[in-house]
Design an enzyme around this catalytic site. Sequence first.
Site, PDB file in Angstrom:
ATOM      1  N   HIS A  10      -3.380   1.129  -3.470  1.00  0.00           N
ATOM      2  CA  HIS A  10      -4.353   0.272  -4.167  1.00  0.00           C
ATOM      3  C   HIS A  10      -5.674   1.016  -4.396  1.00  0.00           C
ATOM      4  CE1 HIS A  10      -1.274  -2.698  -3.365  1.00  0.00           C
ATOM      5  NE2 HIS A  10      -1.256  -2.243  -2.124  1.00  0.00           N
ATOM      6  N   GLU A  24      -6.989  -4.553   1.801  1.00  0.00           N
ATOM      7  CA  GLU A  24      -6.010  -3.495   2.056  1.00  0.00           C
ATOM      8  C   GLU A  24      -6.481  -2.134   1.546  1.00  0.00           C
ATOM      9  OE1 GLU A  24      -2.173  -4.173   0.278  1.00  0.00           O
ATOM     10  OE2 GLU A  24      -1.371  -2.261   1.013  1.00  0.00           O
ATOM     11  N   HIS A  79       0.125   1.836   3.211  1.00  0.00           N
ATOM     12  CA  HIS A  79      -0.133   0.439   2.838  1.00  0.00           C
ATOM     13  C   HIS A  79      -0.344  -0.419   4.075  1.00  0.00           C
ATOM     14  CE1 HIS A  79       0.731   0.423  -1.555  1.00  0.00           C
ATOM     15  NE2 HIS A  79       1.232   1.610  -1.222  1.00  0.00           N
ATOM     16  N   GLU A 141       3.969   0.584   5.983  1.00  0.00           N
ATOM     17  CA  GLU A 141       3.232  -0.690   5.994  1.00  0.00           C
ATOM     18  C   GLU A 141       2.685  -0.871   7.405  1.00  0.00           C
ATOM     19  OE1 GLU A 141       2.531  -2.740   3.574  1.00  0.00           O
ATOM     20  OE2 GLU A 141       4.046  -2.510   1.999  1.00  0.00           O
TER      21      GLU A 141
HETATM   22 ZN   LIG Z   1       0.051  -2.382  -0.531  1.00  0.00          ZN
END
Ligand SMILES: [Zn+2]
Length: 254
Positions: A10, A24, A79, A141
Amino acid sequence: MVKIFIDPGHGGSDSGAVGNGLQEKNITLMIAQQIRNILQNEYEGVEIRMSRNGDSTVSLAARTNAANNWNADFFLSIHVNAGGGTGFESYIFPGVGAPTSTYQNEIHEEVIAETRFNNRGKKSANFHVLRETIMPALLTENGFIDTAIDANQLKDSNFITKIARGHVNGLESAFSLQKKQTQSPIYRVQIGAFKVKENAEKTASQASEKGFDTAVLFRDNLFKVQIGAFSNRNNAERLAQRAREAGFNAFITS
Ligand SMILES: [Zn+2]
């Protein structure tokens, strides 16, 4: 030279997931920057590029194109999860075998070991960054931004460092990265520093008479009388003490 492309997920207008006062995009950048810094500071033979270094908007295609054009050896996308749950999971493209699956194993296990995250397992998914990269690629993640227990950990900079350290440890095993050799200091025992060479030689000969090994070194415009040099400070202290007992003004420089 191992070329590792790090992709903080992102950025810019795309905040990624949000929750508990966190975005995030900021967490992924902090983790990625720490991974980069640790690799650059502690390892040799590794080159890093990032898909972004600040809070900028970068398309998924731009990320994979940059890694492909650079001919990276590995693509690591960072992430933070959302949607309810807790812990860590990692993704590779469905059906890819070794070495990608091996890299996933090593990095996944090291992140779990370092963070003690709940282990949600090694997974696969048809994500753009995994599909469009021509080199082995992994997406991690790191906790759930919308779960309080994970979010509280993500607010702690020491925990961010642990996440980064886990990734680095995994990369070290995966790519046999070598640590930089740190040069240990040398502790020199000195019993005088003189502007006039004859004075240094006089002190040196007095020390020789008392059984010390002496050397006169010209450094920083002074004639320095040295009686030993050690990599172990305790050994230097012991010799300095012996010289003091023999009447010399001994001190240690490094
Ligand atoms: Zn993400």
